[in-house]
Design an enzyme around this catalytic site. Structure first.
Site, PDB file in Angstrom:
ATOM      1  N   LYS A 128       1.958  -9.055  -4.451  1.00  0.00           N
ATOM      2  CA  LYS A 128       0.935  -9.807  -3.704  1.00  0.00           C
ATOM      3  C   LYS A 128      -0.435  -9.570  -4.324  1.00  0.00           C
ATOM      4  O   LYS A 128      -1.227 -10.496  -4.506  1.00  0.00           O
ATOM      5  CB  LYS A 128       0.934  -9.330  -2.241  1.00  0.00           C
ATOM      6  CG  LYS A 128      -0.259  -9.781  -1.438  1.00  0.00           C
ATOM      7  CD  LYS A 128      -0.190  -9.317   0.001  1.00  0.00           C
ATOM      8  CE  LYS A 128      -0.841  -7.999   0.287  1.00  0.00           C
ATOM      9  NZ  LYS A 128      -2.307  -7.957   0.204  1.00  0.00           N
ATOM     10  N   ASN A 129      -0.696  -8.305  -4.650  1.00  0.00           N
ATOM     11  CA  ASN A 129      -2.037  -7.970  -5.143  1.00  0.00           C
ATOM     12  C   ASN A 129      -2.273  -8.412  -6.579  1.00  0.00           C
ATOM     13  O   ASN A 129      -3.387  -8.299  -7.089  1.00  0.00           O
ATOM     14  CB  ASN A 129      -2.307  -6.468  -4.979  1.00  0.00           C
ATOM     15  CG  ASN A 129      -2.452  -6.098  -3.513  1.00  0.00           C
ATOM     16  OD1 ASN A 129      -2.510  -6.984  -2.650  1.00  0.00           O
ATOM     17  ND2 ASN A 129      -2.503  -4.810  -3.219  1.00  0.00           N
ATOM     18  N   PRO A 144     -16.482  -3.600   3.281  1.00  0.00           N
ATOM     19  CA  PRO A 144     -17.676  -4.301   2.802  1.00  0.00           C
ATOM     20  C   PRO A 144     -17.455  -4.941   1.430  1.00  0.00           C
ATOM     21  O   PRO A 144     -16.466  -4.621   0.759  1.00  0.00           O
ATOM     22  CB  PRO A 144     -18.717  -3.176   2.695  1.00  0.00           C
ATOM     23  CG  PRO A 144     -17.940  -1.909   2.618  1.00  0.00           C
ATOM     24  CD  PRO A 144     -16.619  -2.142   3.300  1.00  0.00           C
ATOM     25  N   ILE A 145     -18.359  -5.835   1.052  1.00  0.00           N
ATOM     26  CA  ILE A 145     -18.243  -6.459  -0.277  1.00  0.00           C
ATOM     27  C   ILE A 145     -19.525  -6.244  -1.086  1.00  0.00           C
ATOM     28  O   ILE A 145     -19.825  -6.989  -2.004  1.00  0.00           O
ATOM     29  CB  ILE A 145     -17.900  -7.964  -0.175  1.00  0.00           C
ATOM     30  CG1 ILE A 145     -18.882  -8.687   0.746  1.00  0.00           C
ATOM     31  CG2 ILE A 145     -16.479  -8.197   0.254  1.00  0.00           C
ATOM     32  CD1 ILE A 145     -18.836 -10.177   0.575  1.00  0.00           C
ATOM     33  N   ASP A 146     -20.274  -5.197  -0.705  1.00  0.00           N
ATOM     34  CA  ASP A 146     -21.549  -4.941  -1.380  1.00  0.00           C
ATOM     35  C   ASP A 146     -21.385  -4.698  -2.883  1.00  0.00           C
ATOM     36  O   ASP A 146     -22.254  -5.078  -3.671  1.00  0.00           O
ATOM     37  CB  ASP A 146     -22.260  -3.747  -0.713  1.00  0.00           C
ATOM     38  CG  ASP A 146     -21.374  -2.513  -0.642  1.00  0.00           C
ATOM     39  OD1 ASP A 146     -20.186  -2.652  -0.324  1.00  0.00           O
ATOM     40  OD2 ASP A 146     -21.861  -1.410  -0.933  1.00  0.00           O
ATOM     41  N   ASP A 171      -1.922   2.028   0.003  1.00  0.00           N
ATOM     42  CA  ASP A 171      -0.967   1.063   0.555  1.00  0.00           C
ATOM     43  C   ASP A 171       0.416   1.677   0.809  1.00  0.00           C
ATOM     44  O   ASP A 171       1.299   1.002   1.338  1.00  0.00           O
ATOM     45  CB  ASP A 171      -0.826  -0.150  -0.378  1.00  0.00           C
ATOM     46  CG  ASP A 171      -2.015  -1.082  -0.261  1.00  0.00           C
ATOM     47  OD1 ASP A 171      -2.873  -0.855   0.610  1.00  0.00           O
ATOM     48  OD2 ASP A 171      -2.093  -2.052  -1.052  1.00  0.00           O
ATOM     49  N   ARG A 191       2.617 -10.845   5.693  1.00  0.00           N
ATOM     50  CA  ARG A 191       1.530 -11.046   4.725  1.00  0.00           C
ATOM     51  C   ARG A 191       1.926 -10.555   3.335  1.00  0.00           C
ATOM     52  O   ARG A 191       1.426 -11.074   2.333  1.00  0.00           O
ATOM     53  CB  ARG A 191       0.277 -10.282   5.176  1.00  0.00           C
ATOM     54  CG  ARG A 191      -0.458 -10.897   6.339  1.00  0.00           C
ATOM     55  CD  ARG A 191      -1.735 -10.132   6.619  1.00  0.00           C
ATOM     56  NE  ARG A 191      -2.390  -9.780   5.378  1.00  0.00           N
ATOM     57  CZ  ARG A 191      -3.044  -8.642   5.153  1.00  0.00           C
ATOM     58  NH1 ARG A 191      -3.165  -7.752   6.091  1.00  0.00           N
ATOM     59  NH2 ARG A 191      -3.603  -8.412   3.985  1.00  0.00           N
TER      60      ARG A 191
HETATM   61  C1  UD1 Z   1      -7.194  -3.804  -2.925  1.00  0.00           C
HETATM   62  C2  UD1 Z   1      -5.826  -4.205  -2.478  1.00  0.00           C
HETATM   63  C3  UD1 Z   1      -5.408  -3.392  -1.281  1.00  0.00           C
HETATM   64  C4  UD1 Z   1      -5.516  -1.917  -1.597  1.00  0.00           C
HETATM   65  C5  UD1 Z   1      -6.890  -1.585  -2.149  1.00  0.00           C
HETATM   66  C6  UD1 Z   1      -7.034  -0.136  -2.621  1.00  0.00           C
HETATM   67  C7  UD1 Z   1      -5.691  -6.553  -3.078  1.00  0.00           C
HETATM   68  C8  UD1 Z   1      -5.576  -7.943  -2.591  1.00  0.00           C
HETATM   69  N1  UD1 Z   1      -5.832  -5.622  -2.132  1.00  0.00           N
HETATM   70  O1  UD1 Z   1      -8.096  -4.087  -1.859  1.00  0.00           O
HETATM   71  O2  UD1 Z   1      -4.073  -3.718  -0.957  1.00  0.00           O
HETATM   72  O3  UD1 Z   1      -5.325  -1.192  -0.406  1.00  0.00           O
HETATM   73  O4  UD1 Z   1      -7.194  -2.431  -3.251  1.00  0.00           O
HETATM   74  O5  UD1 Z   1      -6.114   0.133  -3.630  1.00  0.00           O
HETATM   75  O6  UD1 Z   1      -5.607  -6.270  -4.260  1.00  0.00           O
HETATM   76  N2  UD1 Z   1     -15.609  -0.952  -0.955  1.00  0.00           N
HETATM   77  C9  UD1 Z   1     -16.956  -1.000  -0.674  1.00  0.00           C
HETATM   78  N3  UD1 Z   1     -17.662  -2.099  -1.101  1.00  0.00           N
HETATM   79  C10 UD1 Z   1     -17.081  -3.119  -1.802  1.00  0.00           C
HETATM   80  C11 UD1 Z   1     -15.695  -3.058  -2.076  1.00  0.00           C
HETATM   81  C12 UD1 Z   1     -14.972  -1.965  -1.641  1.00  0.00           C
HETATM   82  O7  UD1 Z   1     -17.502  -0.088  -0.063  1.00  0.00           O
HETATM   83  O8  UD1 Z   1     -17.782  -4.078  -2.170  1.00  0.00           O
HETATM   84  C13 UD1 Z   1     -14.802   0.197  -0.485  1.00  0.00           C
HETATM   85  C14 UD1 Z   1     -13.783  -0.229   0.576  1.00  0.00           C
HETATM   86  O9  UD1 Z   1     -14.363  -0.252   1.868  1.00  0.00           O
HETATM   87  C15 UD1 Z   1     -12.733   0.839   0.438  1.00  0.00           C
HETATM   88  C16 UD1 Z   1     -12.753   1.151  -1.071  1.00  0.00           C
HETATM   89  O10 UD1 Z   1     -14.009   0.674  -1.543  1.00  0.00           O
HETATM   90  O11 UD1 Z   1     -13.118   2.003   1.138  1.00  0.00           O
HETATM   91  C17 UD1 Z   1     -11.614   0.488  -1.858  1.00  0.00           C
HETATM   92  O12 UD1 Z   1     -11.675  -0.892  -1.738  1.00  0.00           O
HETATM   93  P1  UD1 Z   1     -11.174  -1.886  -2.882  1.00  0.00           P
HETATM   94  O13 UD1 Z   1     -10.636  -1.107  -4.040  1.00  0.00           O
HETATM   95  O14 UD1 Z   1     -12.246  -2.869  -3.120  1.00  0.00           O
HETATM   96  O15 UD1 Z   1      -9.970  -2.569  -2.162  1.00  0.00           O
HETATM   97  P2  UD1 Z   1      -9.662  -4.107  -2.082  1.00  0.00           P
HETATM   98  O16 UD1 Z   1      -9.935  -4.743  -3.394  1.00  0.00           O
HETATM   99  O17 UD1 Z   1     -10.298  -4.666  -0.853  1.00  0.00           O
END
Ligand code: UD1
Length: 418
Positions: free
Chosen positions: A22-23, A122-124, A305, A397
């Site tokens: 999926k990822n 977050p997506i910062d 995961d 999902r």
């Molecule tokens: C992806 C995977 C998800 C997996 C995760 C960690 C997909 C579709 N999903 O999610 O299944 O659990 O990687 O291996 O590939 N963070 C921030 N700001 C940001 C982005 C992330 O603070 O802009 C933090 C998140 O809150 C979290 C950590 O970084 O605590 C990891 O997130 P991230 O690696 O971005 O995970 P996803 O890409 O959302």
């Protein structure tokens, strides 16, 4: 409401093909938007998240055809760079389309995907990276408005090796003239898969799998045919299921090198693992032994995961375990449900302390998120009596027909509609 009913106590045996990741599929589907020619993707897994991503592509004007496990995406007719909140909130990975739409149209208006069941998410880091590339980013009325007319290559150091941010920034820079570097990049196998896919379309991306990724912009991408990798989390879930239930299971297509951290733990739990090419065989005929401390971390560490599934394993293992969740802040929602089944678990902040019990018992429990629901299925497979799991849409999902797959291995599990 759809429910899964499991009668526990059966050993698992047989063979399974591990379906596509999926990822990998989600960012790859988003990356299709960068191209103007047809793309053929193989082993399409029909998870509800990938289906939602297909819906997003269609809403932007792309055409999708599915024939068995072959998915054809025709992004030539794309006419929109706007994703409304109704669609964006269906699948968090809608955020990946930002980078791809910027690459294609230099503009993107995407509704904020919002929080989710496992924390704020977050997506910062994505947005800070776009700003470093010269994108004008505005957040208002629940939307992210991006304008990339003055976009330029840059060296971007991520504050945290976020998987999603790394993928978004790669997609945003493939068409950008010059060289972009992403430092402290995430190293997950799905990022290597995205790189391989983009390069199959004619992009020039190097370094995925390491913490420095270099993207040399190309003018145009071309159509291609591609097969995404198998899902390491699904493979991991079945490995843990076999360790819990006992039996002998062969997983085809799963790459052990993507699961090293899990296999190292499972090896210590009285379970035998054999690896040959793309096959993993798991054998177990004794009660699992607790493996002590487990900490989730970024790849190549133990994947967050698989935390919920490993916690389910710990509940019936001999001895005590301590599980530390380092990646997401709110990822123990499965614990109260496991406690209803007789598990002995205490959570303090990001740490779960588990004392293994000899038996779990069937109960009526509710899925709270994707992987947490998988942990309830695993607990149901070993529990005495019947377990009824509601809110199974969470598991759909990222697992296709989990009840059919587990039934092939001899489990007694059914889906019912009330
Ligand atoms: C992806 C995977 C998800 C997996 C995760 C960690 C997909 C579709 N999903 O999610 O299944 O659990 O990687 O291996 O590939 N963070 C921030 N700001 C940001 C982005 C992330 O603070 O802009 C933090 C998140 O809150 C979290 C950590 O970084 O605590 C990891 O997130 P991230 O690696 O971005 O995970 P996803 O890409 O959302």
């Amino acid at each position: 409401m759809t429910k899964l009913i499991i009668q526990g106590g059966r050993k698992l045996s047989g063979e399974l093909e591990v379906t596509a990741a999926k990822n990998s599929y989600l960012p790859i589907l988003a990356a299709c938007l960068l191209c103007e020619e047809k793309i053929e993707l193989h082993n399409y897994p029909y998870y509800s998240d990938t289906e939602s991503m297909c819906e997003i592509i269609t809403s932007l004007g792309g055409r999708i055809e599915k024939e068995g496990s072959v998915l054809t995406v025709d992004p030539s007719s794309l006419f929109s760079w706007k994703i409304e909140s109704e669609l964006a909130s269906k699948v968090r990975s809608s955020i990946f389309t930002l980078g791809a739409l910027l690459g294609r149209f230099k503009r993107a208006h995407v509704a904020y995907p919002g929080g989710c069941e496992i924390g704020a998410r977050p997506i910062d880091i994505h947005l800070a990276g776009f700003r470093k590339l010269g994108v004008r980013v505005e957040e208002k009325h629940g939307y992210i408005y991006c304008n990339a007319e003055k976009m330029h290559p840059a060296s971007i150091m991520l504050d945290f090796p976020s998987v999603g941010a790394t993928e978004s920034l790669i997609m945003a820079s493939v068409n950008l003239e010059g060289q972009t570097r992403i430092l402290n990049a995430a190293r997950e196998p799905e990022i290597v898969d995205l790189q391989d896919f983009l390069n199959a379309m004619g992009a020039d991306v190097r370094g995925a799998g390491s913490s420095e990724i270099i993207i040399s912009g190309v003018k145009k991408l071309r159509g291609c045919s591609f097969t995404p990798i198998a899902d390491r989390i699904i493979a991991g879930t079945y490995i843990i299921a076999t360790a819990m239930c006992g039996g002998d299971v062969l997983l085809n297509g799963a790459k052990a090198e993507h699961l090293r951290a899990l296999i190292d733990k499972i090896d210590k739990s009285a379970c035998m693992i054999e690896v040959k090419n793309d096959k993993i065989r798991v054998k177990s005929d004794a009660r699992p032994i607790a493996v002590g401390k487990m900490e989730t971390s970024v790849y190549p560490g133990l994947p967050t995961d698989l935390q919920a599934q490993l916690l389910a394993l710990a509940t019936i293992s001999e001895g005590s375990s301590m599980i530390v969740e380092n990646v997401f802040e709110s990822r123990f929602k499965h614990v109260p449900e496991l406690i209803k089944m007789g598990a002995d678990v205490h959570v303090k902040d990001r740490v779960a302390f588990v004392r293994g019990v000899k038996h779990l018992y069937g109960a009526s429990v509710s899925g709270m998120d994707l992987r947490g629901t998988a942990s309830l299925v695993l607990a149901g497979l070993v529990a005495d009596g019947y377990t009824m799991i509601s809110n199974v849409h969470h598991i759909d999902r990222g697992y296709k027909n989990i009840e059919i797959e587990l039934s092939k291995l001899g489990a007694d599990i059914k889906r019912i509609d009330d």
